[in-house]
Design a protein around this motif. Structure first.
Motif, PDB file in Angstrom:
ATOM      1  N   GLY A 139       0.777  -1.227   0.000  1.00 23.15           N
ATOM      2  CA  GLY A 139       0.000   0.000   0.000  1.00 23.15           C
ATOM      3  C   GLY A 139       0.813   1.283   0.000  1.00 23.15           C
ATOM      4  O   GLY A 139       0.331   2.331   0.437  1.00 23.15           O
ATOM      5  N   GLU A 140       2.047   1.226  -0.522  1.00 19.66           N
ATOM      6  CA  GLU A 140       2.871   2.433  -0.585  1.00 19.66           C
ATOM      7  C   GLU A 140       2.251   3.464  -1.529  1.00 19.66           C
ATOM      8  O   GLU A 140       1.602   3.110  -2.519  1.00 19.66           O
ATOM      9  CB  GLU A 140       4.285   2.094  -1.072  1.00 19.66           C
ATOM     10  CG  GLU A 140       5.062   1.168  -0.155  1.00 19.66           C
ATOM     11  CD  GLU A 140       5.543   1.848   1.112  1.00 19.66           C
ATOM     12  OE1 GLU A 140       5.380   3.081   1.231  1.00 19.66           O
ATOM     13  OE2 GLU A 140       6.087   1.144   1.987  1.00 19.66           O
ATOM     14  N   LYS A 141       2.490   4.725  -1.246  1.00 17.72           N
ATOM     15  CA  LYS A 141       1.979   5.811  -2.092  1.00 17.72           C
ATOM     16  C   LYS A 141       2.978   6.210  -3.174  1.00 17.72           C
ATOM     17  O   LYS A 141       2.601   6.820  -4.174  1.00 17.72           O
ATOM     18  CB  LYS A 141       1.649   7.043  -1.235  1.00 17.72           C
ATOM     19  CG  LYS A 141       0.659   6.767  -0.115  1.00 17.72           C
ATOM     20  CD  LYS A 141      -0.661   6.244  -0.645  1.00 17.72           C
ATOM     21  CE  LYS A 141      -1.655   5.998   0.503  1.00 17.72           C
ATOM     22  NZ  LYS A 141      -2.899   5.354   0.016  1.00 17.72           N
ATOM     23  N   GLU A 142       4.243   5.889  -2.947  1.00 19.30           N
ATOM     24  CA  GLU A 142       5.265   6.213  -3.933  1.00 19.30           C
ATOM     25  C   GLU A 142       6.377   5.174  -3.900  1.00 19.30           C
ATOM     26  O   GLU A 142       6.561   4.454  -2.920  1.00 19.30           O
ATOM     27  CB  GLU A 142       5.853   7.603  -3.674  1.00 19.30           C
ATOM     28  CG  GLU A 142       6.612   7.732  -2.367  1.00 19.30           C
ATOM     29  CD  GLU A 142       7.204   9.115  -2.159  1.00 19.30           C
ATOM     30  OE1 GLU A 142       6.689  10.089  -2.769  1.00 19.30           O
ATOM     31  OE2 GLU A 142       8.178   9.219  -1.381  1.00 19.30           O
ATOM     32  N   THR A 143       7.095   5.095  -4.990  1.00 12.42           N
ATOM     33  CA  THR A 143       8.277   4.241  -5.093  1.00 12.42           C
ATOM     34  C   THR A 143       9.218   4.917  -6.063  1.00 12.42           C
ATOM     35  O   THR A 143       9.155   6.130  -6.241  1.00 12.42           O
ATOM     36  CB  THR A 143       7.900   2.813  -5.516  1.00 12.42           C
ATOM     37  OG1 THR A 143       9.067   1.984  -5.478  1.00 12.42           O
ATOM     38  CG2 THR A 143       7.295   2.766  -6.904  1.00 12.42           C
ATOM     39  N   GLY A 144      10.089   4.170  -6.715  1.00 15.63           N
ATOM     40  CA  GLY A 144      10.991   4.810  -7.657  1.00 15.63           C
ATOM     41  C   GLY A 144      12.161   3.932  -8.024  1.00 15.63           C
ATOM     42  O   GLY A 144      12.113   2.704  -7.893  1.00 15.63           O
ATOM     43  N   VAL A 145      13.222   4.578  -8.487  1.00 21.48           N
ATOM     44  CA  VAL A 145      14.448   3.894  -8.893  1.00 21.48           C
ATOM     45  C   VAL A 145      15.618   4.551  -8.175  1.00 21.48           C
ATOM     46  O   VAL A 145      15.688   5.774  -8.076  1.00 21.48           O
ATOM     47  CB  VAL A 145      14.651   3.976 -10.417  1.00 21.48           C
ATOM     48  CG1 VAL A 145      16.030   3.466 -10.810  1.00 21.48           C
ATOM     49  CG2 VAL A 145      13.566   3.191 -11.143  1.00 21.48           C
ATOM     50  N   THR A 146      16.507   3.720  -7.662  1.00 18.81           N
ATOM     51  CA  THR A 146      17.717   4.207  -7.003  1.00 18.81           C
ATOM     52  C   THR A 146      18.934   3.582  -7.675  1.00 18.81           C
ATOM     53  O   THR A 146      18.938   2.381  -7.937  1.00 18.81           O
ATOM     54  CB  THR A 146      17.738   3.836  -5.509  1.00 18.81           C
ATOM     55  OG1 THR A 146      16.536   4.293  -4.888  1.00 18.81           O
ATOM     56  CG2 THR A 146      18.930   4.472  -4.807  1.00 18.81           C
ATOM     57  N   ILE A 147      19.941   4.401  -7.944  1.00 18.98           N
ATOM     58  CA  ILE A 147      21.209   3.879  -8.455  1.00 18.98           C
ATOM     59  C   ILE A 147      22.240   3.948  -7.334  1.00 18.98           C
ATOM     60  O   ILE A 147      22.420   4.989  -6.703  1.00 18.98           O
ATOM     61  CB  ILE A 147      21.681   4.668  -9.683  1.00 18.98           C
ATOM     62  CG1 ILE A 147      20.681   4.476 -10.827  1.00 18.98           C
ATOM     63  CG2 ILE A 147      23.080   4.195 -10.114  1.00 18.98           C
ATOM     64  CD1 ILE A 147      21.048   5.177 -12.103  1.00 18.98           C
ATOM     65  N   ILE A 148      22.866   2.810  -7.079  1.00 15.96           N
ATOM     66  CA  ILE A 148      23.860   2.744  -6.004  1.00 15.96           C
ATOM     67  C   ILE A 148      25.192   2.227  -6.541  1.00 15.96           C
ATOM     68  O   ILE A 148      25.237   1.505  -7.550  1.00 15.96           O
ATOM     69  CB  ILE A 148      23.402   1.811  -4.857  1.00 15.96           C
ATOM     70  CG1 ILE A 148      23.179   0.378  -5.372  1.00 15.96           C
ATOM     71  CG2 ILE A 148      22.142   2.345  -4.205  1.00 15.96           C
ATOM     72  CD1 ILE A 148      22.917  -0.639  -4.271  1.00 15.96           C
ATOM     73  N   LYS A 149      26.261   2.607  -5.860  1.00 17.48           N
ATOM     74  CA  LYS A 149      27.552   1.974  -6.106  1.00 17.48           C
ATOM     75  C   LYS A 149      27.586   0.716  -5.262  1.00 17.48           C
ATOM     76  O   LYS A 149      27.458   0.768  -4.033  1.00 17.48           O
ATOM     77  CB  LYS A 149      28.705   2.896  -5.730  1.00 17.48           C
ATOM     78  CG  LYS A 149      30.061   2.284  -6.065  1.00 17.48           C
ATOM     79  CD  LYS A 149      31.216   3.241  -5.848  1.00 17.48           C
ATOM     80  CE  LYS A 149      32.529   2.587  -6.278  1.00 17.48           C
ATOM     81  NZ  LYS A 149      33.688   3.489  -6.084  1.00 17.48           N
ATOM     82  N   MET A 150      27.736  -0.418  -5.896  1.00 12.99           N
ATOM     83  CA  MET A 150      27.574  -1.686  -5.215  1.00 12.99           C
ATOM     84  C   MET A 150      28.733  -1.986  -4.269  1.00 12.99           C
ATOM     85  O   MET A 150      29.886  -1.643  -4.532  1.00 12.99           O
ATOM     86  CB  MET A 150      27.450  -2.821  -6.241  1.00 12.99           C
ATOM     87  CG  MET A 150      26.236  -2.697  -7.137  1.00 12.99           C
ATOM     88  SD  MET A 150      26.199  -3.929  -8.466  1.00 12.99           S
ATOM     89  CE  MET A 150      25.932  -5.423  -7.527  1.00 12.99           C
ATOM     90  N   ASP A 151      28.383  -2.616  -3.137  1.00 16.18           N
ATOM     91  CA  ASP A 151      29.375  -3.170  -2.231  1.00 16.18           C
ATOM     92  C   ASP A 151      29.039  -4.637  -2.023  1.00 16.18           C
ATOM     93  O   ASP A 151      28.240  -5.211  -2.760  1.00 16.18           O
ATOM     94  CB  ASP A 151      29.434  -2.378  -0.920  1.00 16.18           C
ATOM     95  CG  ASP A 151      28.092  -2.338  -0.188  1.00 16.18           C
ATOM     96  OD1 ASP A 151      27.221  -3.192  -0.472  1.00 16.18           O
ATOM     97  OD2 ASP A 151      27.915  -1.455   0.677  1.00 16.18           O
ATOM     98  N   THR A 152      29.622  -5.261  -1.011  1.00 15.82           N
ATOM     99  CA  THR A 152      29.437  -6.705  -0.832  1.00 15.82           C
ATOM    100  C   THR A 152      28.094  -7.082  -0.219  1.00 15.82           C
ATOM    101  O   THR A 152      27.757  -8.259  -0.139  1.00 15.82           O
ATOM    102  CB  THR A 152      30.570  -7.288   0.031  1.00 15.82           C
ATOM    103  OG1 THR A 152      30.628  -6.551   1.266  1.00 15.82           O
ATOM    104  CG2 THR A 152      31.911  -7.165  -0.686  1.00 15.82           C
ATOM    105  N   GLY A 153      27.304  -6.099   0.240  1.00 11.02           N
ATOM    106  CA  GLY A 153      25.979  -6.394   0.772  1.00 11.02           C
ATOM    107  C   GLY A 153      24.936  -6.467  -0.321  1.00 11.02           C
ATOM    108  O   GLY A 153      25.216  -6.207  -1.496  1.00 11.02           O
ATOM    109  N   ILE A 154      23.710  -6.819   0.061  1.00 15.95           N
ATOM    110  CA  ILE A 154      22.600  -6.886  -0.896  1.00 15.95           C
ATOM    111  C   ILE A 154      21.875  -5.547  -0.903  1.00 15.95           C
ATOM    112  O   ILE A 154      21.182  -5.194   0.050  1.00 15.95           O
ATOM    113  CB  ILE A 154      21.630  -8.024  -0.539  1.00 15.95           C
ATOM    114  CG1 ILE A 154      22.355  -9.367  -0.610  1.00 15.95           C
ATOM    115  CG2 ILE A 154      20.421  -8.023  -1.486  1.00 15.95           C
ATOM    116  CD1 ILE A 154      21.503 -10.546  -0.186  1.00 15.95           C
TER     117      ILE A 154
END
Length: 310
Positions: free
Chosen positions: A128-143
């Motif tokens: 039931g979220e009202k908003e979402t989107g796209v995020t760009i990250i610099k990857m590390d060893t976590g998920i």
């Protein structure tokens, strides 16, 4: 920049297309999951990303495990400036994360740190979220734990489905990634650490995820129906047959009866009592049949008030 692109499903295709068509950058290679056999004839099926890469005559690599030394040697020879990852499907080693000049960057379909992990698009609607989107990250060893560099916010429409939101978000990653490439090149990139206190992980969707609990509120069931359209779908049981529900709407009116009981049948819908409110069912698919609007369904499968859905 010289780019190695890692991705597999439909969601990754539009980002790859944007990078391929950019006059400033070169996709030197595409890495995707191994081909799968599908259907009774065991027909080999290419991933959507592989199909697009081949149409542009881009070299494609499909290691069973990207950690394999033979594949690592290929990556070292390509010597990319950056590795772009979109729904690839394998965990990258520390060596891969640090192999290129700028590192590995992931296009993730949520507003991190919320909705790390699998199926963030569907879970945003289900919850039931009202908003979402796209995020760009610099990857590390976590998920999905890396530092954030760019975000785009998308409002979730009241009638949004998993499929429609998928289409919206898939078209955002490419242009957003081009902005990131420019900022990295000109030295203006700004990174932001994720706040772990706000982080949440979502699990992979399974068929059982779609089973409707009629004791839930009509609003929550409606979100489940929309979030799981087009896969794997929300479903219930009618006279011991599975019925998928593809479209529904919420009514505040309360009825006497048990949760899951059909309380009213109209020409183009039937109403089901829930734990709070009533759900109007507008499109269904009976086990072994095609999906259809409820008016067509009712002409061939009449329902009566008092029938219990389970």
């Amino acid at each position: 920049m010289k780019i190695v692109f890692m991705g597999t499903p439909d969601f990754a295709v539009e980002t790859l297309r944007v990078l391929l068509e950019s006059p400033k950058h070169t996709v030197a290679a595409v890495v995707t999951q191994p081909d799968k056999q599908k259907g009774r004839g065991n027909v080999v099926q290419f991933s959507p990303v592989k199909e697009l890469a081949l149409s542009y005559q881009i070299p494609v690599y499909q290691p069973v495990k990207v950690r394999e030394e033979s594949f690592m040697e290929i990556l070292r020879k390509i010597d990319p400036d950056i590795i772009v990852v979109v729904a690839f499907g394998q965990i990258l080693s520390k060596e891969i994360l640090e192999l290129s000049r700028y590192g590995c960057f992931n296009v993730h379909a949520s507003l991190l740190p919320k909705y790390r992990g699998a199926a963030p698009i569907q879970w945003a609607i289900i919850n039931g979220e009202k908003e979402t989107g796209v995020t760009i990250i610099k990857m590390d060893t976590g998920i999905d734990t890396g530092d954030m560099i760019k975000k785009a916010v998308v409002l979730i429409d009241k009638k949004e489905t998993g499929e429609s939101l998928f289409q919206k978000l898939s078209k955002i990653g490419g242009p957003l990634m081009l902005e990131v490439l420019d900022e990295l090149e000109n030295g203006t990139a700004v990174f932001e650490k994720q706040e772990e206190a706000q982080a949440c992980y979502v699990k992979k969707l399974e068929k059982e995820t779609g089973r409707i609990l009629w004791s839930d509120s009509a609003e929550r069931i409606s979100c489940l129906v929309r979030g799981l359209n087009s896969w794997p779908s929300a479903y219930t049981t009618l006279n011991e047959k599975i019925v998928k529900i593809w479209e529904a709407e919420v009514y505040d009116q309360e009825w006497e009866g048990n949760c899951g009981e059909i309380v009213k049948v109209e020409k183009n819908r039937f109403l089901v009592k829930t734990g709070q409110g009533t759900l109007g069912v507008l499109e269904v698919q009976l086990e072994g049949k095609k999906r259809m609007k409820t008016d067509a369904f009712l002409r061939g499968y009449p329902l009566q008030v008092g029938i219990q859905l389970k």
